[in-house]
Every structure is written in structure tokens, then in C-alpha cells.
Design a protein around this motif. Structure first.
Motif, PDB file in Angstrom:
ATOM      1  N   GLU A   1     -29.327 -12.838 -25.157  1.00  0.00           N
ATOM      2  CA  GLU A   1     -30.744 -12.707 -25.214  1.00  0.00           C
ATOM      3  C   GLU A   1     -31.324 -13.686 -24.087  1.00  0.00           C
ATOM      4  OE1 GLU A   1     -35.023 -12.559 -27.606  1.00  0.00           O
ATOM      5  OE2 GLU A   1     -33.271 -12.688 -28.548  1.00  0.00           O
TER       6      GLU A   1
ATOM      7  N   ARG B   1     -25.068  -9.479 -23.801  1.00  0.00           N
ATOM      8  CA  ARG B   1     -24.830 -10.117 -24.765  1.00  0.00           C
ATOM      9  C   ARG B   1     -25.501 -11.305 -25.433  1.00  0.00           C
ATOM     10  NH1 ARG B   1     -22.821  -6.483 -28.433  1.00  0.00           N
ATOM     11  NH2 ARG B   1     -21.420  -5.236 -27.695  1.00  0.00           N
TER      12      ARG B   1
ATOM     13  N   PHE C   1     -32.401  -7.124 -28.213  1.00  0.00           N
ATOM     14  CA  PHE C   1     -31.403  -8.149 -28.958  1.00  0.00           C
ATOM     15  C   PHE C   1     -31.888  -8.462 -30.623  1.00  0.00           C
ATOM     16  CE2 PHE C   1     -31.524  -8.916 -24.405  1.00  0.00           C
ATOM     17  CZ  PHE C   1     -30.154  -9.031 -23.997  1.00  0.00           C
TER      18      PHE C   1
ATOM     19  N   SER D   1     -26.744  -5.746 -29.939  1.00  0.00           N
ATOM     20  CA  SER D   1     -27.594  -5.758 -28.798  1.00  0.00           C
ATOM     21  C   SER D   1     -27.352  -4.086 -27.990  1.00  0.00           C
ATOM     22  CB  SER D   1     -27.326  -6.609 -27.488  1.00  0.00           C
ATOM     23  OG  SER D   1     -25.921  -6.659 -27.198  1.00  0.00           O
TER      24      SER D   1
END
Length: 500
Positions: free
Chosen positions: A251, A249, A309, A411
Motif C-alpha cells: 500500500e 502488493r 489494500f 490486495s
């Protein structure tokens, strides 16, 4: 909804949604794996069936395993099917038994066991009816269950027949103390409603190789077939569900990634992308497009894992390739470009760029035309070689569930597991070459994995495949294509020997 399964994989998907009502449940055996320290022994194998079974027809076809089970005790039954990568010889199958390998009858494809079963039907309501006998190719393990509570807790073997004309290796098996369907959910029977004596036998070549007696290799049941118009409740098809993947979740910092294979910790498993020859090649009805299907697969000892992402307010994701150790723990990553939202009617999901390119080459293998297909949703659609190191025997159940993401997601994780490939069929947008202005003659369909070297893999010298074709115009002025064979592969040959 699975977006880009090949036609044959769609057939499997439909079969998996079907159920049938069994008349009487199987009686479990009691023998299990030998005690620790016991002398090795080959498995005891018995084909069993319930006294009676009820099945429903859907367009005359029966989607049911009919209750026939191969019960295995004392030791596991494991079968490996392989073929040479030059496709110049037929596949071979070997049973890997505790007391030594045993050669099985000659195979035609990598996937199903050729003519494993002999199926005989006799109409019980017609005293003059002659038995109808058919041979049936199938695989083991699509539906399986433990026979006793002290047997191995999970079945480690693949649970369906994976098929691709150019597959190189397959694994199937049944653990000790387990029983597995010999048909899977698609028995292949096509019969009218009625009542039948149904006998299934293991073909003699297989039975002799595995040491089965006449009693062990054959079983009989009374089959009642009911039309789908009379289908009510149990025995009717239900909707299936697919699991969802959980991507990272957050980046990562691009500056913290690696730059090359040499930057990875020693002995880190890595993917190895390769291309199968293009297949299902045809000219569209207008004669203006050369359509084809292509498959890029992973022969490495690690899955290819790419996370995306989403950028704030954009239909673009930053993409990262992740590297895992032998225990599946993340050890490194690298930035690998972007993913885009692909809104073509036959896609409508997130695509990763820089995965593969398709080109049509001239006879001298110079560039002629490039396909418009340049981005991909990575998913495991075809088991290409489940004998490679680190192959994931059940990968499709995990990763096709992601369906490459909906528009609203932030994502995503796209995975191409070891031993698996991703097929894009010719009906997908961009999966073709414009040929309206190309002259008749010899060409090559080129499939190239990792074209820009963006992804880190163990070997980049095996990423290309070429399929020779000849474009021509027939006497009616219609544009046609002739496709060169690849070794002894019968690309259009079926693997279903249906009893009709």
C-alpha cells in the motif's frame, strides 16, 4: 467464473468454450506484407474453406467456426463502425484501406457487420431437397492465425464481436498474412444431424466495395453434423481458463498522492467516465420493483486503475487510483476511499465505493427513489467505443480474469479500460428501484458516474444519462412499464441472423 456479464456476453462466453473437429486443415497462402518501400496496395482477400468439416450439435446449435476463413494478404483489412452519440442515425462502416477509405453497406448495430454472409445448405442425402439460404451478420477475427512465418507476429485487432445496444464505435480487422474466421465459434447454424453441402459467400455489397471477384467471395465444404449424444473426445466442449491479474502488493503512502487533475504531469493520459442510457428495464413479477441494467464506461485515453489494500482483520480495503504515462508506467496516485467485501448471493467479491449511483427521478427530474446499489466491481464487460484514443482492443481478456477477487485476498486491482464499460444486469442484488408506493406516471432512470467527484477524470460534465419511462397499471391491475426509445436504437433487436 465471470460474475456480472450481460446475457449476451454470457452467450459469447459459452461459445468460446466450444470446439469442433475439422475434417481437413486449411492450406496456408504464401503472400505476405509487401517489402519496405513498396508502393501501397489494397489487401488481397479470399474466402476459403476446408474440403470437409465435422461439427457437433449442442441443443441443435452448432458451436464451430466450420473452417471458413477470410485470408488477407499484401495489406491489412481494417473496418471501423461508428454511430452518432445522439443515436438518431444508424451506424456506418468504413474499410480503412491503404489506397483510401471505402464505404461499406449500411449497418444496424455497432459490433457485427450486418448481413455480411450468405449461407446456403443442401442436404446431400435428399436429392429433392431445396437449398436453404440465410443471411448472417458476423464480425471478423474471433479466431485467427498466421498464414506464413514472416507475417506480423501478433494480431493487433479485437478477437471477438463485442456487443451493446448503445455502443458507439467498433474496430475489427485482419493483418496482412493472416486468416480469420468469418463465423467465430458460434456459426449460428441450427441443423439436424446429417451431411450437407455448405456454401458461404460474402454479400455482394461488401464484395463489390472490397473488390472481391466471384471466386474470391465464395467457398464450399461438405458439412457432417453429429448429435451431441454421439460426441466423444475431440469436438466436445472443454473447460476454459482465465488469466489472473497481479496487483501491487504494498500500500502506498496516502500523503504521497495527488489531489487534483492539475497535480498530474503535463500530457498525462486520464480516464473519462460516462454513462450509457439504462436498458433492459422491466417490472418484477410482484409489481414492486423496477429492475434495470446500467453501464458506466471510460471514454478517456487512459484506463481507470483502482487498487485495493486490505486492512488487517477487516473486510475493508483502502483504495487508490493510479495514473499511467503513455508507456503504461505509474506516474502518480491518489487515495479514493474504500473497497468492501460484498457477500450478496449474486456478487460475492470486492466492490469499489463511489463509482456510480442510480436514481429514479420524477417527471420534473426531482428525486423520487435511489437504488440500493452503491458499490461496484470494476470489470470490462462491454466494448462501447473502440475508436476512442487509447482504446484497448482486447481488454476483456485481461481484466475479467480477476473476477474482482475472492474473500481471502490481501490486495486487488480493478480496471476499466479505455473504450470499455461495465454492465450490471437487473438480476444483480440492489439493481432495482422500489416502486410499490410510487404512483403511475412519468419518471427518469438516472445513471451517474463518479457521483462525488472522488475519481480524477478529464471531464465531469458528461457523467449523467437519463432514460424516460412511464409506469402504469393495466386493466388486470398489474404494474407495468413503458420505456422511451433512444434515437433509432432497437434495444431488443437481435444481431444474430441464424440459418435454421
Amino acid at each position: 467464473m465471470i460474475h456480472h456479464l450481460s446475457p449476451r456476453r454470457k452467450r459469447w462466453g459459452a461459445a468460446l468454450l466450444a470446439t469442433a473437429a475439422l475434417g481437413v486443415p486449411l492450406v496456408a497462402a504464401t503472400t505476405t506484407t509487401p517489402a519496405a518501400g513498396a508502393e501501397p496496395t489494397n489487401p488481397t482477400i479470399d474466402l476459403v474453406a476446408p474440403p470437409s468439416v465435422t461439427a457437433y450439435t449442442y441443443g441443435r446449435a452448432i458451436y464451430s467456426d466450420l473452417g471458413f476463413r477470410l485470408e488477407v494478404n499484401d495489406a491489412p483489412l481494417e473496418i471501423i463502425t461508428q454511430r452518432a452519440p445522439d443515436y438518431e442515425s444508424l451506424p456506418t462502416a468504413v474499410a480503412k484501406l491503404p489506397l483510401g477509405d471505402v464505404d461499406l453497406p449500411q449497418q444496424k448495430t455497432v459490433g457485427q457487420l450486418h448481413n455480411l454472409l450468405r449461407v446456403t445448405l443442401v442436404d446431400r442425402n435428399d436429392p429433392d431437397a431445396k437449398p436453404v439460404t440465410r443471411k448472417r451478420s458476423t464480425c471478423l477475427g474471433e479466431s485467427s492465425e498466421r498464414l506464413t512465418p514472416d507475417a506480423e507476429f501478433r494480431n493487433p485487432y479485437p478477437r471477438t464481436c463485442y456487443y451493446n445496444s448503445f455502443a458507439l464505435g467498433a474496430v475489427q480487422g485482419i493483418p496482412a498474412g493472416w486468416g480469420a474466421s468469418v463465423f467465430g465459434y458460434e456459426s449460428g447454424l441450427r441443423v439436424k444431424p446429417g451431411e450437407y453441402d455448405l456454401t458461404v459467400s460474402i454479400a455482394r455489397g461488401y464484395a463489390d466495395a472490397l473488390g472481391l471477384t466471384a471466386e474470391q467471395r465464395s467457398a464450399t465444404t461438405v458439412l457432417t453434423v453429429i448429435s451431441e449424444d454421439d460426441c466423444r473426445g475431440r469436438g466436445c466442449r472443454d473447460k476454459g481458463t482465465n488469466p489472473r491479474l497481479t496487483p501491487n502488493r504494498q500500500e502506498p503512502d496516502p500523503a504521497g498522492g495527488i489531489d487534483s487533475l492539475a497535480d498530474l504531469p503535463p500530457e498525462t493520459p486520464v480516464p473519462d467516465l460516462r454513462s450509457l442510457p439504462a436498458f433492459s428495464i422491466q417490472v418484477n413479477g410482484k409489481g414492486t420493483q423496477l429492475q434495470f441494467a446500467a453501464n458506466v464506461w471510460n471514454a478517456g485515453n487512459s484506463p481507470l486503475v483502482v487498487d485495493g489494500f486490505r486492512r488487517a482483520g477487516e473486510d475493508v480495503m483502502d483504495a487508490y487510483q493510479y495514473f499511467l504515462d503513455e508507456d503504461g508506467n505509474q506516474v502518480a496516485y491518489q487515495e479514493v476511499g474504500t473497497m468492501i467485501w460484498h457477500d450478496a448471493p449474486s456478487h460475492n467479491h470486492w466492490h469499489f465505493n463511489d463509482f456510480a449511483t442510480y436514481e429514479l427521478l420524477n417527471a420534473d427530474q426531482s428525486h423520487a427513489v435511489r437504488s440500493g446499489k452503491e458499490s461496484f466491481c470494476l470489470a470490462n464487460t462491454d466494448a462501447v467505443d473502440l475508436t476512442v484514443e487509447g482504446a484497448a482492443w482486447e481488454a476483456w481478456q485481461e481484466d475479467l480474469g480477476s473476477v474482482c477477487g475472492g474473500y481471502e485476498i490481501r490486495s486487488i486491482r480493478e480496471v476499466l479500460s479505455s473504450g470499455w464499460g461495465d454492465t450490471y444486469a437487473q438480476f444483480r442484488a440492489g439493481q432495482s428501484f422500489p416502486i410499490k408506493n410510487l404512483p403511475d406516471g412519468i419518471y427518469y432512470v438516472r445513471v451517474l458516474a463518479n457521483p462525488d467527484g472522488t475519481l480524477i477524470e478529464s471531464d465531469t460534465t458528461n457523467n449523467e444519462s437519463l432514460r424516460k419511462i412511464r409506469l402504469f397499471t393495466n386493466k388486470n391491475g398489474e404494474r407495468k412499464v413503458k420505456v422511451a426509445k433512444v434515437g433509432v436504437v432497437d434495444e431488443n433487436g437481435g444481431i444474430y441472423d441464424e440459418a435454421r
